[in-house]
Each structure stands twice: as C-alpha cells, then as structure tokens.
Design a protein around this motif. Structure first.
Motif, short mmCIF file in Angstrom:
data_model
loop_
_atom_site.label_atom_id
_atom_site.label_comp_id
_atom_site.label_asym_id
_atom_site.label_seq_id
_atom_site.Cartn_x
_atom_site.Cartn_y
_atom_site.Cartn_z
N LYS A 183 0.87 -1.18 0.00
CA LYS A 183 0.00 0.00 0.00
C LYS A 183 0.90 1.23 0.00
CE LYS A 183 -3.89 2.00 2.55
NZ LYS A 183 -4.76 2.25 1.43
N VAL A 184 0.62 2.17 -0.89
CA VAL A 184 1.46 3.36 -1.04
C VAL A 184 0.61 4.62 -0.97
CG1 VAL A 184 3.21 2.15 -2.42
CG2 VAL A 184 1.32 3.30 -3.58
N SER A 185 1.27 5.75 -0.90
CA SER A 185 0.56 7.03 -0.90
C SER A 185 -0.13 7.24 -2.25
CB SER A 185 1.55 8.17 -0.65
OG SER A 185 2.49 8.25 -1.70
N VAL A 186 -1.15 8.06 -2.25
CA VAL A 186 -1.87 8.37 -3.49
C VAL A 186 -0.92 8.99 -4.50
CG1 VAL A 186 -3.70 9.81 -4.48
CG2 VAL A 186 -4.10 8.60 -2.32
N GLU A 187 -0.02 9.83 -4.04
CA GLU A 187 0.91 10.50 -4.95
C GLU A 187 1.79 9.49 -5.68
OE1 GLU A 187 4.10 14.19 -4.99
OE2 GLU A 187 3.69 13.20 -3.08
N LEU A 188 2.38 8.55 -4.96
CA LEU A 188 3.24 7.56 -5.60
C LEU A 188 2.41 6.63 -6.50
CD1 LEU A 188 6.08 6.49 -6.02
CD2 LEU A 188 5.69 4.93 -4.09
N TYR A 189 1.25 6.24 -6.04
CA TYR A 189 0.37 5.40 -6.85
C TYR A 189 0.07 6.09 -8.19
CZ TYR A 189 -3.52 2.49 -8.31
OH TYR A 189 -4.34 1.66 -9.04
N ASP A 190 -0.30 7.36 -8.13
CA ASP A 190 -0.63 8.12 -9.35
C ASP A 190 0.57 8.24 -10.28
OD1 ASP A 190 -3.22 8.37 -8.42
OD2 ASP A 190 -2.99 10.49 -7.83
N ILE A 194 3.11 6.11 -10.51
CA ILE A 194 3.34 4.79 -11.11
C ILE A 194 2.30 4.52 -12.20
CG2 ILE A 194 3.31 2.30 -10.67
CD1 ILE A 194 4.51 3.00 -7.87
N GLU A 195 1.05 4.87 -11.93
CA GLU A 195 -0.01 4.69 -12.93
C GLU A 195 0.30 5.50 -14.19
OE1 GLU A 195 -4.70 4.26 -12.42
OE2 GLU A 195 -3.98 6.29 -11.93
N ARG A 196 0.78 6.72 -13.99
CA ARG A 196 1.16 7.58 -15.12
C ARG A 196 2.31 6.97 -15.91
NH1 ARG A 196 2.61 13.48 -13.36
NH2 ARG A 196 3.69 14.28 -15.16
N ALA A 197 3.31 6.43 -15.18
CA ALA A 197 4.46 5.81 -15.84
C ALA A 197 4.03 4.59 -16.66
CB ALA A 197 5.50 5.41 -14.80
N ILE A 198 3.12 3.80 -16.12
CA ILE A 198 2.62 2.64 -16.86
C ILE A 198 1.88 3.09 -18.12
CG2 ILE A 198 0.98 0.71 -16.78
CD1 ILE A 198 1.80 0.35 -13.81
N GLY A 199 1.15 4.18 -18.00
CA GLY A 199 0.48 4.74 -19.18
C GLY A 199 1.48 5.14 -20.25
N LEU A 200 2.60 5.75 -19.85
CA LEU A 200 3.65 6.11 -20.81
C LEU A 200 4.28 4.88 -21.42
CD1 LEU A 200 5.39 9.02 -18.85
CD2 LEU A 200 4.06 9.22 -20.96
N SER A 201 4.41 3.82 -20.63
CA SER A 201 4.95 2.57 -21.15
C SER A 201 4.05 2.02 -22.25
CB SER A 201 5.09 1.53 -20.04
OG SER A 201 6.03 1.95 -19.08
N GLY A 202 2.74 2.08 -22.02
CA GLY A 202 1.80 1.63 -23.04
C GLY A 202 1.89 2.45 -24.31
N LEU A 203 1.99 3.77 -24.15
CA LEU A 203 2.08 4.66 -25.32
C LEU A 203 3.34 4.44 -26.14
CD1 LEU A 203 0.83 8.05 -23.80
CD2 LEU A 203 -0.33 6.67 -25.52
N THR A 204 4.41 4.01 -25.47
CA THR A 204 5.70 3.82 -26.15
C THR A 204 5.99 2.35 -26.46
OG1 THR A 204 6.92 3.68 -24.06
CG2 THR A 204 6.67 5.88 -25.04
N ASP A 205 4.98 1.51 -26.32
CA ASP A 205 5.16 0.06 -26.53
C ASP A 205 6.33 -0.50 -25.72
OD1 ASP A 205 2.99 -0.27 -28.30
OD2 ASP A 205 4.21 0.42 -29.99
N GLY A 206 6.49 0.01 -24.50
CA GLY A 206 7.51 -0.50 -23.60
C GLY A 206 8.88 0.13 -23.74
N ALA A 207 9.05 1.08 -24.67
CA ALA A 207 10.35 1.74 -24.80
C ALA A 207 10.67 2.52 -23.52
CB ALA A 207 10.36 2.68 -26.00
N GLY A 264 9.31 -5.50 -17.38
CA GLY A 264 8.04 -5.54 -18.08
C GLY A 264 6.96 -4.80 -17.30
N PHE A 265 6.57 -3.65 -17.81
CA PHE A 265 5.57 -2.84 -17.11
C PHE A 265 4.25 -3.59 -16.92
CE2 PHE A 265 4.73 -1.96 -21.56
CZ PHE A 265 3.35 -1.82 -21.63
N GLN A 266 3.99 -4.59 -17.77
CA GLN A 266 2.76 -5.38 -17.65
C GLN A 266 2.76 -6.21 -16.36
OE1 GLN A 266 5.08 -5.65 -20.05
NE2 GLN A 266 4.16 -5.39 -22.07
N LYS A 267 3.93 -6.40 -15.75
CA LYS A 267 4.05 -7.17 -14.51
C LYS A 267 3.90 -6.29 -13.26
CE LYS A 267 7.50 -10.03 -16.76
NZ LYS A 267 8.85 -10.56 -16.63
N ILE A 268 3.63 -5.01 -13.47
CA ILE A 268 3.36 -4.10 -12.34
C ILE A 268 1.85 -4.08 -12.15
CG2 ILE A 268 3.59 -1.77 -11.41
CD1 ILE A 268 5.95 -1.37 -13.43
N ILE A 269 1.39 -4.62 -11.05
CA ILE A 269 -0.05 -4.77 -10.80
C ILE A 269 -0.51 -3.69 -9.83
CG2 ILE A 269 -1.88 -6.35 -10.06
CD1 ILE A 269 -0.11 -7.32 -12.49
#
Length: 196
Positions: free
Chosen positions: A87-94, A96-109, A144-149
């Motif tokens: 369990k993490v702070s809302v700030e860190l969670y957000d 990480i969520e943003r970073a995963i979104g960037l990973s999706g946009l860049t196909d993992g680059a 692999g960003f897909q392994k971040i749940i």
C-alpha cells in the motif's frame, strides 16, 4: 512549459514583465543531479523563502521515489516483489499509474521496471566488459511494465516477479521540478526557472 533534452528539464514559470522585482538564483545538488532554481521576486528574503520551499519539495519527492533510500515507499515495493502488494501514498500510486500509461504509449520503450537490470549494468564507469548473453537474458526477463499490478481501490502496487524493481530515473527529476514549480506558483512567484 517543459523542455526535455535527455535528462535536462527546464520548467519555466509564467514569464511576464514585473517591475520592482529582481532575479535570484541558487544552484545545488538534489536527487543526485545539479539543480538551478531562479525566481523573480521583490527581495532576497522572499527569494530565500520560496527557493527553500522548492528545495524542500524536491527533497520530499526524492524521499518518496528514491530506490536508494531503504525507507522509501519505492524501496518497500521493490523489497516485496513477488511476495505481496504494498500500500502506497496516493501520490506515488498516481505517478506509477502515469508511468505505466507512458509505457503503453511507447510500446515498452519507456519502462520503470528497467531497474531490474541494475545488478548487471553499472553506469558509473566501472564496467570493463559487457555482461554475458545469459546474464542479459536473465536480467531482461524481470523487466516488463505489464508485470506491475496496481490495485486502485487499495492504492497498492505489486511487482509480479521476485527480483523485479522499479525506478524513477527517467521521470523523477521532471516530476520533482513540476511539483516545485506548482508550489512556487501557489506562493505568488510569477517568473522563474527550475533547471534539473
């Protein structure tokens, strides 16, 4: 406005002509890098006050996202990889969520789980030869960003594989500069630069 050149981030505050104000500048090392903070305010007392606010904000964020600090939330996530969600702070969670979104946009680059490779790759000039193909293959298998749940209800983060790690080297300084800029604007600083 954010200008990115490699790891250089320049955050410009609203640049408007302001009479009877002066430019004040401070350079220091934060987050392992050089930061230059410039503000345009009425006097040195106000400059020191707002620059200190920006420095404290950047330091606060470093403590949150640092994978070098064993007490940070990021280190706790990494220590529990393959074991349990953290369990993490809302700030860190957000973030990480943003970073995963960037990973999706860049196909993992772009992938914050690149940090899993830190045991074989050293970027401090000490490496004299390339790691073996087997070492590289084993290290890359943990990336692999897909392994971040993410669990939005509990605001928890789980790295599926033991040995996985996340790190914010690619976006941490930019995020810290953005947050410091927002804080300066809230404190009526109408012009300045944060250069990380």
């Amino acid at each position: 406005m954010v200008k990115q050149i490699g790891t250089l981030f320049i955050i410009l505050l609203i640049a408007v002509p302001i009479s009877a104000q002066q430019s004040f500048h401070r350079s220091l090392k934060l987050m392992g890098s050089g930061f230059q903070i410039t503000v345009v305010v009425k006097d040195s007392t106000e400059a020191n006050r707002v620059i200190d606010l920006a420095i404290n904000e950047i330091s606060r964020i470093e403590k949150l996202i640092s994978s070098w600090d064993p007490n940070s939330e990021t280190s706790l996530i990494n220590k529990n990889a393959g074991i349990k969600p953290v369990k993490v702070s809302v700030e860190l969670y957000d973030l990480i969520e943003r970073a995963i979104g960037l990973s999706g946009l860049t196909d993992g680059a772009f992938d914050i789980s690149y940090a899993s490779m830190d045991k074989i790759w050293k970027f401090d000039g000490s490496m004299k030869e390339m790691p073996s193909k087997e070492e590289i293959k084993s290290s890359v298998a943990k990336v692999g960003f897909q392994k971040i749940i993410l669990d939005s209800r509990n605001k928890s983060v789980f790295l599926k594989d033991k040995g996985m790690k996340i790190g914010f080297g690619a976006i941490g300084k930019g995020y810290a500069a953005d947050q410091a800029k927002a804080l300066l604007l809230k404190n009526n600083v109408q012009a300045g630069i944060i250069n990380a």
